[in-house]
Design an enzyme around this catalytic site. Structure first.
Site, mmCIF file in Angstrom:
data_model
loop_
_atom_site.group_PDB
_atom_site.id
_atom_site.type_symbol
_atom_site.label_atom_id
_atom_site.label_comp_id
_atom_site.label_asym_id
_atom_site.label_seq_id
_atom_site.Cartn_x
_atom_site.Cartn_y
_atom_site.Cartn_z
ATOM 1 N N GLY A 101 -2.298 7.365 -3.599
ATOM 2 C CA GLY A 101 -3.177 6.328 -4.157
ATOM 3 C C GLY A 101 -3.362 6.452 -5.654
ATOM 4 N N ARG A 104 -5.895 7.811 -10.922
ATOM 5 C CA ARG A 104 -6.447 7.642 -12.267
ATOM 6 C C ARG A 104 -6.042 6.308 -12.882
ATOM 7 N NH1 ARG A 104 -2.963 11.274 -16.243
ATOM 8 N NH2 ARG A 104 -1.055 11.405 -15.057
ATOM 9 N N ASP A 136 -9.080 14.774 -12.428
ATOM 10 C CA ASP A 136 -10.206 14.172 -13.157
ATOM 11 C C ASP A 136 -10.105 12.679 -13.420
ATOM 12 O OD1 ASP A 136 -8.184 14.136 -14.996
ATOM 13 O OD2 ASP A 136 -9.153 15.501 -16.426
ATOM 14 N N ARG A 194 -1.701 -0.894 -18.764
ATOM 15 C CA ARG A 194 -0.354 -1.314 -18.428
ATOM 16 C C ARG A 194 -0.396 -2.604 -17.629
ATOM 17 N NH1 ARG A 194 1.862 3.527 -14.524
ATOM 18 N NH2 ARG A 194 0.342 3.258 -12.873
ATOM 19 N N ASP A 271 6.517 7.084 -4.463
ATOM 20 C CA ASP A 271 5.323 6.422 -5.006
ATOM 21 C C ASP A 271 5.565 5.960 -6.438
ATOM 22 O OD1 ASP A 271 5.328 9.361 -5.346
ATOM 23 O OD2 ASP A 271 3.563 9.011 -6.587
ATOM 24 N N ASN A 272 6.706 6.358 -7.021
ATOM 25 C CA ASN A 272 7.024 5.928 -8.378
ATOM 26 C C ASN A 272 8.188 4.941 -8.400
ATOM 27 O OD1 ASN A 272 4.995 7.598 -9.277
ATOM 28 N ND2 ASN A 272 6.355 9.288 -9.805
HETATM 29 P P1 AMP Z 1 2.315 10.919 -10.612
HETATM 30 O O1 AMP Z 1 2.968 12.260 -10.606
HETATM 31 O O2 AMP Z 1 1.761 10.519 -11.962
HETATM 32 O O3 AMP Z 1 3.111 9.853 -9.971
HETATM 33 O O4 AMP Z 1 0.986 11.091 -9.734
HETATM 34 C C1 AMP Z 1 1.005 11.400 -8.373
HETATM 35 C C2 AMP Z 1 -0.377 11.220 -7.793
HETATM 36 O O5 AMP Z 1 -1.327 12.067 -8.462
HETATM 37 C C3 AMP Z 1 -0.923 9.807 -7.917
HETATM 38 O O6 AMP Z 1 -1.642 9.544 -6.754
HETATM 39 C C4 AMP Z 1 -1.820 9.894 -9.124
HETATM 40 O O7 AMP Z 1 -2.822 8.923 -9.109
HETATM 41 C C5 AMP Z 1 -2.395 11.303 -8.990
HETATM 42 N N1 AMP Z 1 -2.816 11.856 -10.291
HETATM 43 C C6 AMP Z 1 -2.026 12.304 -11.291
HETATM 44 N N2 AMP Z 1 -2.775 12.722 -12.340
HETATM 45 C C7 AMP Z 1 -4.077 12.540 -11.992
HETATM 46 C C8 AMP Z 1 -5.334 12.773 -12.642
HETATM 47 N N3 AMP Z 1 -5.425 13.298 -13.861
HETATM 48 N N4 AMP Z 1 -6.457 12.442 -11.966
HETATM 49 C C9 AMP Z 1 -6.395 11.927 -10.723
HETATM 50 N N5 AMP Z 1 -5.259 11.690 -10.068
HETATM 51 C C10 AMP Z 1 -4.104 11.989 -10.680
HETATM 52 MG MG MG Z 2 2.875 7.956 -9.743
#
Ligand code: AMP
Ligand code: MG
Length: 523
Positions: A101, A104, A136, A194, A271-272
């Site tokens: 989900g 952030r 956070d 974005r 998820d990306n």
């Molecule tokens: P990502 O690696 O950026 O695709 O993030 C994977 C998951 O981690 C997603 O669900 C993001 O929303 C969550 N996430 C990454 N960084 C943070 C953060 N600083 N605070 C809360 N959730 C995060």
């Molecule tokens: Mg992501």
């Protein structure tokens, strides 16, 4: 006053989380949760995209108002905004990770413009949501600059991508352990607004499927088709099949563009992967300097290199396989899903051949051209040659004088290692002979050939060290580096007199420097 019209179909037509509290939780039976941005102390607009402002019907004067900084930092909402965090899951590094989900990212709503475009606005770094798990909900300046710049750079390079409206400094410190070595330190915080027609991902569909919630899966699929793929005809399974094929085709086109310009996403988890075939979630991405299919910028992936440059076409296929698996309950027979995956292979091969034709300046594809490209790529890898500089030099050289071409300054400049240049000289001379013969077979007008090649081989890409220099300046309070780099990247295929330094190959100091060649997921 910012004047935007919203039409928030996602929250209006699809089930939301009945719990409206802020606590972290598993959310079942719903694709979104209400989530308000957490205010920041001192919002300041650090950069914006003039093109994206124009798309939304806003002006540069609007971007200078305190209201703009307030709205795009999450300190104020406009009438019609309905902030929410989306619910999705994903396969991370090959393993099903369950619910992820928007931890952030907070979507504010969908702007509908007078031109009939629909743009979802999303603040990345706007504070915790029910999906923040133990993190956070914030983002640091360095990673926000990288997302802002790359979104716009990719767009101008002609690569399908989510966009960025603006970059806002929050005036708040965010603590990060940048090297994952226990030395956490405060860094300036930032928020990127974005923008995309939709931020739905493969993982948005995988999550309800993983829970056996076929009703919600079907509802989300039908919503997505209606809203995002109105051009598709048919109904029932045939429509679902056409939709999946189209996702496969678009993903192939996207990845082929990455391979053309030398972009490495770095974290191709499901998820990306955008359901619209857009490049999404700019994290530890990087750009190829010396041509190396085995390179990844992501230190978290340094050992297995699952997401290395040359692996991206295969990884996208694997990810589509996970999406197909999630959609299987909607199909009585898996054949249409298999046909979709085959459509990916066909579309990728066609796009790859097109890359070969355009990057080498051929009139049309002929048998043997892929082998010609492959032998060149092997030479480039072996001799450590800069991909961007080499193809640009090739675009500009006289097709009737390829003999001594490699001795010209433009080619010499593309080599990182003088010894390797000398050692590979004979092999390159041989390749040029084959290339010359191939060009003679086609007889493209030299000026036309040059035009085609220059439109496929950028002069400027967002080299890792260039982004890092802009970040270093911004950290010292000087935002001009961001604006300058954005300006250069608005016309990546044109020679820009006076801006030659932005086209220079990676300097030696940047070879093994954090941020320039190695990036962690810490952001
Ligand atoms: P990502 O690696 O950026 O695709 O993030 C994977 C998951 O981690 C997603 O669900 C993001 O929303 C969550 N996430 C990454 N960084 C943070 C953060 N600083 N605070 C809360 N959730 C995060
Ligand atoms: Mg992501």
């Amino acid at each position: 006053m910012l004047d935007l019209t919203f039409d928030n179909a996602f929250v209006r037509d699809l089930p939301g989380d009945p719990d409206t509290s802020a606590g972290v939780r598993q959310v079942e039976g719903a694709v979104w949760s209400a989530a308000a941005p957490t205010p920041v102390p001192e919002p300041r607009v650090l950069a914006y995209s003039a093109e994206m402002l124009a798309h939304l019907g806003l002006t540069e004067a609007d971007a200078a108002t305190p209201q703009f900084a307030d709205v795009f930092s999450g300190n104020a909402l406009l009438a019609g905004m309905q902030p929410y965090a989306a619910n999705y899951g994903g396969h991370q590094f090959g393993v099903w990770a369950g619910q992820l989900g928007d931890g952030r990212a907070i979507s504010l709503g969908d702007v509908v413009t007078e031109a009939g475009e629909r743009w979802e606005l999303q603040l990345k770094g706007a504070g915790p949501t029910p999906y923040s798990r133990s993190a956070d909900g914030r983002a640091v300046l360095r990673s926000s600059i990288r997302e802002f710049l790359c979104s716009e750079a990719m767009h101008h390079l002609g690569v399908p991508t989510t966009r960025a409206l603006c970059l806002i400094g929050t005036g708040e410190q965010v603590v990060r352990d940048m090297f994952y070595d226990g030395r956490a330190a405060p860094e300036p915080g930032a928020i990127v607004c974005r923008v995309a027609p939709s931020f739905l991902r493969f993982g948005s569909f995988e999550l309800p499927a993983s829970r056996g919630d076929t009703g919600l899966l079907r509802q989300l699929v039908d919503f997505c088709i209606r809203r995002d793929f109105p051009e598709l005809d048919g109904e029932g399974e045939a429509l679902h099949a056409a939709w999946f094929s189209e996702i496969c085709r678009r993903s192939a086109v996207m990845v082929a563009h990455w391979m053309r310009v030398g972009f490495v996403h770095g974290v191709l988890n499901t998820d990306n992967m955008s359901i619209l075939g857009l490049t999404i979630d700019y994290g530890p991405y990087g750009w190829i300097d010396n041509f190396d299919p085995g390179w990844t910028p992501n230190t978290t992936d340094a050992r297995r290199k699952r997401y290395r440059f040359g692996q991206q076409p295969a990884v996208a296929y694997w990810n589509l396989g996970r999406l197909a698996g999630a959609l299987a309950p909607l199909f009585g027979d898996p054949a249409p899903l298999q046909a979709g995956l085959q459509a990916y292979v066909d579309a990728y091969n066609a796009a790859d051949r097109d890359n070969t034709v355009r990057k080498l300046g051929l009139a049309a594809y002929r048998v043997g051209d892929s082998a010609l490209m492959q032998s060149l790529q092997e030479l480039l890898a072996e001799a450590e040659v800069d991909m961007t500089l080499f193809f640009r030099a090739l675009s500009d050289c006289d097709p009737d004088a390829l003999d001594g071409a490699m001795d010209s300054a433009a080619f010499i400049d593309a080599f990182y290692d003088a010894d390797k240049r000398v050692a590979s000289a004979a092999a390159f001379r041989d390749w040029m002979k084959f290339y010359q013969v191939r060009l003679t077979a086609d007889r493209l007008d030299p000026e036309q050939r040059r035009r085609i090649m220059r439109a496929a081989n950028p002069r400027y890409v967002l080299r890792n060290y260039l982004a890092q220099q802009a970040i270093d300046r911004a950290t010292r309070g000087d935002m001009d580096g961001i604006t300058e780099l954005l300006e250069v990247m608005r016309r990546p295929y044109e020679d820009q007199p006076g801006r030659e330094p932005f086209a220079a190959r990676r300097p030696d100091w940047a070879r093994d420097k954090a941020g320039c060649s190695m990036l962690s997921c810490s952001s």
